[in-house]
Design an enzyme around this catalytic site. Sequence first.
Site, short mmCIF file in Angstrom:
data_model
loop_
_atom_site.label_atom_id
_atom_site.label_comp_id
_atom_site.label_asym_id
_atom_site.label_seq_id
_atom_site.Cartn_x
_atom_site.Cartn_y
_atom_site.Cartn_z
CE LYS A 22 -1.69 1.76 4.02
NZ LYS A 22 -1.48 3.18 4.30
CG ASN A 23 2.19 2.82 3.51
OD1 ASN A 23 1.04 3.17 3.20
ND2 ASN A 23 2.56 2.61 4.76
CB CYS A 114 -5.31 6.02 10.16
SG CYS A 114 -5.91 4.57 9.28
NE ARG A 119 -0.80 10.47 9.91
CZ ARG A 119 -1.12 9.47 9.10
NH1 ARG A 119 -2.33 8.94 9.14
NH2 ARG A 119 -0.23 8.99 8.24
CG ASP A 303 2.89 1.66 9.33
OD1 ASP A 303 2.43 2.55 10.06
OD2 ASP A 303 3.25 1.88 8.15
NE ARG A 396 -7.65 4.44 4.97
CZ ARG A 396 -7.28 5.62 5.37
NH1 ARG A 396 -7.76 6.09 6.49
NH2 ARG A 396 -6.45 6.34 4.68
N1 EPU Z 1 5.15 15.16 10.46
C1 EPU Z 1 5.05 16.49 10.83
N2 EPU Z 1 4.88 17.42 9.84
C2 EPU Z 1 4.80 17.07 8.52
C3 EPU Z 1 4.90 15.71 8.16
C4 EPU Z 1 5.09 14.77 9.17
O1 EPU Z 1 5.11 16.83 12.00
O2 EPU Z 1 4.64 17.98 7.68
C5 EPU Z 1 5.32 14.15 11.54
C6 EPU Z 1 4.12 13.19 11.66
O3 EPU Z 1 3.06 13.76 12.37
C7 EPU Z 1 4.75 12.00 12.33
C8 EPU Z 1 6.16 11.99 11.76
O4 EPU Z 1 6.37 13.29 11.19
O5 EPU Z 1 4.79 12.21 13.70
C9 EPU Z 1 6.45 10.96 10.71
O6 EPU Z 1 5.38 10.90 9.80
P1 EPU Z 1 5.61 10.61 8.26
O7 EPU Z 1 5.50 11.86 7.51
O8 EPU Z 1 6.85 9.78 8.09
O9 EPU Z 1 4.35 9.69 7.95
P2 EPU Z 1 3.46 9.70 6.64
O10 EPU Z 1 4.30 9.94 5.45
O11 EPU Z 1 2.27 10.54 6.87
C10 EPU Z 1 3.77 7.17 6.10
C11 EPU Z 1 2.86 5.98 5.94
C12 EPU Z 1 2.29 5.60 7.31
C13 EPU Z 1 3.47 5.26 8.21
C14 EPU Z 1 4.43 6.46 8.31
C15 EPU Z 1 5.68 6.17 9.13
C16 EPU Z 1 1.98 6.24 3.73
C17 EPU Z 1 0.82 6.54 2.86
N3 EPU Z 1 1.77 6.32 5.04
O12 EPU Z 1 2.96 8.20 6.64
O13 EPU Z 1 1.51 4.45 7.11
O14 EPU Z 1 2.99 4.96 9.50
O15 EPU Z 1 4.85 6.83 6.98
O16 EPU Z 1 6.35 5.07 8.62
O17 EPU Z 1 3.06 5.94 3.24
C18 EPU Z 1 -0.11 2.85 7.69
O18 EPU Z 1 0.22 2.23 6.67
O19 EPU Z 1 -0.87 2.36 8.57
C19 EPU Z 1 0.41 4.20 7.89
C20 EPU Z 1 -0.13 5.06 8.74
#
Ligand code: EPU
Length: 415
Positions: A22-23, A114, A119, A303, A396
């Site tokens: 998915k990711n 989620c 976030r 995750d 999802r």
């Molecule tokens: N963050 C900020 N500001 C930003 C962006 C991120 O503060 O502008 C913070 C987030 O709130 C979090 C941390 O940085 O505390 C890391 O978040 P990250 O940006 O790495 O997460 P993401 O890109 O939103 C992806 C995956 C998530 C997975 C995370 C961490 C996808 C679509 N989603 O999310 O997947 O948990 O990386 O590995 O790739 C899941 O599959 O269940 C899932 C939530």
Amino acid sequence: MGKYVITGGSRLSGEITVSGAKNAVLPVLAALPLVSSAIIYNVPFLSDVANTIEILEDIGVKISTEGNIIRSERGELRPVIDYSKSCKMRSSVLFLGSLLSACGEVEIAYPGGCALGDRPIDIHIWAMERLGAEIRAENDRLYCTTAGLKGAEICIPIQSVGVTENIILAAVLAEGVTVIKNAAREPEICDLCNFLNKCGADISGHGTVNIRIKGVKSLHFCSFAIMSDRIEAATYMIMAAATGGELFIRNVNIDHIRVISAMLRKTGCIIKEYDKTIYIEAPDTLYSLPYISTAPYPYFPTDVQPQTMALMSIACGHSLIKENIFSGRYKQAIELNKMGADIEMIDSRTFSIRGVKRLKGTEVSAWDLRGGAALITAALAAEGTTVINNREFVERGYEAPVSKIRNTGGNISVL
Ligand code: EPU
């Protein structure tokens, strides 16, 4: 919202083939406005993928699907993302980078996804501005324009997966060179870079904390197979461990799940690694792990934290889990306690778990994707029948979970 009904007590045994990640597929789909046409194989059919396909069609990328294959053909792009579709998924934020790059403008709502605590997308916005975008927020929408993106050196303050991907998507056609420092190293980011490079991009260093992107004029057709889902593989390994089972898990990249294999070996599981297959055999008694702490790749993935919490709740001994990525990834703890687990929330990120002999089936609710997978794990291991509300969260991110679990002996049905 739908439900799962699970009667616990059957050992999972047999084999499961892992789907495309998915990711990985979501960022690759977000890249399609940049590419004249593409064929993508090993696409998992998930609700987030269906939602992304709708976004692509709305903005002018024609999509056709056949089994697990997607074909795309870029038409005239309309860089406005429908409000309700952005709000459904966190990954919609990736259209910020790709549409700024492809069209020089984009209108998008704050992304959903989620509910895992705060976030924010502040770093996404800051990074786009560093590349030359102007962004105005008004009534929950972002209006973004650029007179032309230009390469820059960007040191990301947090190793964020999405920010790293968004910079790559924006920089791939920008003028000059972009260097990302403190980049996230997740394999899904490498998959995106491998896809873009196959289309003619010039990206190097992915998989390390320094990524270099030299902008190119355009990207051409390619065919590409999405990597297998390491989180799905880990989830089924944990379900096998929780049910005293024995599984062959196929289509796995062994390197991507080393940290999970190591964790499960410490609980007493036998793990054997073959080429793209992992074999797991659960022990009679599972041992708790004293301390598990989540961190960006290559460390223990957030995750897999909720599923591991379910496993620790029936392991022998005491364990402490520390969630370092998301402040709100704890709701499964409350639900697991309804099933008889002994989990104390020290704060929203720290959990003290005393293993109990057996969980008991009852009615619980999934509040997010991986929390839902944790509840399925617990229900398969529990005595009696569990009803899990909100199964849509699970769908999802897991392709065909009911048939995969049923085919290996799990007693699960949907309502
Ligand atoms: N963050 C900020 N500001 C930003 C962006 C991120 O503060 O502008 C913070 C987030 O709130 C979090 C941390 O940085 O505390 C890391 O978040 P990250 O940006 O790495 O997460 P993401 O890109 O939103 C992806 C995956 C998530 C997975 C995370 C961490 C996808 C679509 N989603 O999310 O997947 O948990 O990386 O590995 O790739 C899941 O599959 O269940 C899932 C939530």
